[in-house]
Design a protein around this motif. Structure first.
Motif, PDB file in Angstrom:
ATOM      1  N   UNK A 165       0.816  -1.215   0.000  1.00  0.00           N
ATOM      2  CA  UNK A 165       0.000   0.000   0.000  1.00  0.00           C
ATOM      3  C   UNK A 165       0.850   1.265   0.000  1.00  0.00           C
ATOM      4  N   UNK A 166       1.922   1.277   0.784  1.00  0.00           N
ATOM      5  CA  UNK A 166       2.768   2.468   0.858  1.00  0.00           C
ATOM      6  C   UNK A 166       3.471   2.707  -0.479  1.00  0.00           C
ATOM      7  N   UNK A 167       3.943   1.645  -1.105  1.00  0.00           N
ATOM      8  CA  UNK A 167       4.601   1.773  -2.398  1.00  0.00           C
ATOM      9  C   UNK A 167       3.632   2.325  -3.434  1.00  0.00           C
ATOM     10  N   UNK A 168       2.429   1.788  -3.477  1.00  0.00           N
ATOM     11  CA  UNK A 168       1.444   2.225  -4.462  1.00  0.00           C
ATOM     12  C   UNK A 168       1.036   3.677  -4.228  1.00  0.00           C
ATOM     13  N   UNK A 169       0.873   4.044  -2.971  1.00  0.00           N
ATOM     14  CA  UNK A 169       0.530   5.431  -2.670  1.00  0.00           C
ATOM     15  C   UNK A 169       1.644   6.380  -3.110  1.00  0.00           C
ATOM     16  N   UNK A 170       2.891   5.955  -2.923  1.00  0.00           N
ATOM     17  CA  UNK A 170       4.024   6.785  -3.338  1.00  0.00           C
ATOM     18  C   UNK A 170       4.067   6.937  -4.854  1.00  0.00           C
TER      19      UNK A 170
END
Length: 584
Positions: free
Chosen positions: A539-544
């Motif tokens: 999730x953090x990677x995709x949000x970034x």
């Protein structure tokens, strides 16, 4: 220097932009299964981080050394090259028919990025060999292939490209090196070549030099040039009549031996014709086009490494209170301007990576028989080479700025990135030449079909953005950039004055780079949003990924409109001041 391969980012771009799953469905690339690609990126990342990166500063300080025609590499380099060969990395993107692993160029590019980020000077050796392999695979006789290709593919031997001479730089047609036919079917080569990357070293037993030369009765210009293979060690084990007579003392890439090579001092340098007589430029361009994509990749790689270095420093350096805040000093990563700098580095790095991977995948599809993909690769190559290398210098400079005064001294390592990066906009055809190639040849190929199709794909992405409530805010920025770039393209197509077209070439190439970068990041944002909605992925990677695309759209894409003016104003003001006044 420490370096961590951005494997998750690379894999995302390979899937979303290069469409490696689609490539794996093509017979030449069936080996590119998901598990195989994951394993390759993980293992090459270890090689880059654990072997190549620790030698980066060592090589920068020690440099390559020349004595009596013998070049000695910095400590550890020859052993590291042995590990590279033992791992089978040299043949990664080579067809199985030639002893390689049959993986796509796009995957090989991702591995080469890691090695280059870790140690650009060292990775140049691998890059040149890959280009030599491609040239020989495409143009050499079966006999030459049998004798030399397998050992280049294994990495046991390395390859070089010998074009430049003291009086023939960008104007290759002015070269003076001669080739005289010999009774046994070979040739005798005589001449001097300069700026020959990895022309001599002690990491491999043999070096396969690809040399441009002119036959005695050849016409002037590029049509009279032929390509010859001149091995350092001849098939009978004797040393060929060629020698390194000098090493350049360079701004950067100190561990990379940049050689002056003398062929035929004793009139006995043996060369073997590659391809037909007079067809040297066609054969050499096979190697050069590979190299131009990979030089663009150097810009990406240096940008990635410099950004990692700057982020690590910004996270631990405490300096000054926040603007408008309390008097308590904070880490500099908490300052808005430093964040802007780091986000600019990140966005430019990810945009250029996507462009180069797209370019590499187009090369793959072209090799598999897709003519339209070949046209796309031809269009993208000058943009990849020039814009990505400009970005490499820009990001290296921005990253150094994060260090402040500490970046300007050598101990922190930030300066080395900038010094190393600066060569990439120069070699393999200066970026000005790439821009002229883009506007003078590539835009007009096949009646402009390729740029029109590319712009149509951007239009499709705009449609998808507007249909996505979360990402619709990116669309106006990309739409404005596309409109400005299309207008500039049409202006160049209609211009009647060659100087006016040439004057606009460099800003136009940057327009194209920024527009394509914004588009490719938007495509990644759409893919990231889709994965996030489906509850898959980090999730953090995709949000970034989404945030980076938004930053690029809002902060960098507006430059495209501003570049319209220098593209379309013509050459009058460039020549309005006399040469004498410029020199006054």
């Amino acid at each position: 220097m420490t370096y961590t391969a951005p494997a998750a980012e690379q894999r995302f771009v390979l899937d979303v932009i290069a469409d490696v799953p689609g490539l794996a469905a093509l017979p030449p690339y069936a080996n590119a299964t998901p598990d195989m690609v994951d394993a390759i990126l993980a293992e090459s990342g270890k090689l880059a981080s654990n072997v190549f990166a620790p030698l980066n500063a060592v090589g920068d300080k020690a440099g390559a050394r020349l004595a009596d025609g013998v070049v000695t590499l910095p400590p550890g380099f020859a052993d590291a090259y042995g590990l590279y060969v033992a791992g089978g990395w040299a043949g990664l993107g080579v067809a199985e028919a030639h002893g390689g692993q049959g993986l796509p160029f796009a995957v090989a590019v991702a591995v080469q990025e890691q090695l280059t980020s870790a140690n650009m000077a060292f990775a140049l050796c691998m890059m040149l060999s890959q280009g030599a392999i491609e040239a020989l695979a495409a143009h050499a006789s079966p006999e030459l292939q049998d004798r030399y290709l397998a050992r280049l593919v294994s990495g046991e031997w390395t390859g070089t490209m010998n074009l430049t001479e003291p009086s023939a730089g960008s104007d290759v047609g002015a070269l003076k090196t001669r080739a005289v036919p010999h009774a046994d079917g070979s040739y005798r080569i005589k001449g001097t070549k300069i700026y020959i990357t990895w022309g001599e070293h002690d990491a491999a037993d043999n070096i396969v030099h690809l040399v441009l030369a002119r036959l005695p009765d050849a016409p002037a210009g590029t049509k009279g040039i032929s390509l010859f293979l001149c091995p350092k060690i001849l098939p009978d084990g004797a040393r060929n009549d060629l020698i390194c007579t000098g090493l350049e003392h360079k701004l950067g890439i100190h561990a990379s031996p940049t050689c002056t090579m003398s062929f035929g001092d004793n009139d006995n340098c043996v060369g073997y014709l590659v391809g037909a007589e007079g067809a040297g430029m066609r054969a050499m361009f096979t190697m050069m086009n590979n190299a131009r994509v990979q030089v663009g990749l150097q810009g990406v790689a240096i940008a990635e490494a410099a950004t990692q270095h700057a982020v690590a420093f910004a996270r631990q350096r405490v300096q000054s209170a926040k603007f408008g805040g309390s008097r308590e000093a904070v880490r500099i990563i908490d300052h808005a301007d430093v964040r802007r700098t780091l986000m600019t580095c990140r966005a430019l790095t990810e945009a250029t990576r996507a462009l180069v991977y797209l370019n590499a995948a187009a090369v793959d599809r072209g090799h598999a028989g897709d003519a339209a993909a070949t046209g796309l690769a031809d269009l993208l190559t000058p943009i990849s080479k020039a814009w990505a290398t400009d970005v490499g210098v820009e990001v290296a400079s921005l990253a150094l700025q994060v260090f402040g005064g500490m970046g300007y001294v050598e101990e922190t390592g930030a300066a080395q990135f900038l010094r190393d990066a600066r060569i990439a906009p120069i070699y393999e055809g200066t970026n000005g030449i790439q821009a002229l190639d883009l506007v003078g040849r590539k835009l007009g190929m096949d009646g402009g079909t390729h740029w029109q199709e590319l712009f149509a794909q951007i239009g499709d992405t705009l449609h998808d953005l507007n249909a996505n409530a979360e990402l619709a805010g990116l669309a106006p920025w990309l739409d404005d950039a596309l409109t400005a770039t299309r207008a500039a393209t049409l202006w160049l197509a209609a211009a009647n004055n060659a100087d006016d077209v040439a004057a606009g070439a460099t800003p136009y190439l940057r327009m194209m780079g920024l527009t394509l970068g914004g588009w490719l990041l938007a495509k990644q944002a759409l893919a990231a949003q889709k994965q996030r909605d489906a509850g898959i992925g980090d999730a953090a990677f995709l949000a970034a990924k989404i945030t980076t695309a938004r930053f690029f759209a809002e902060q960098l894409l507006p430059q495209v409109g501003a570049l319209s003016a220098p593209v379309t104003r013509g050459a009058a003001t460039l020549f309005a001041i006399s040469e004498a006044t410029l020199a006054a």
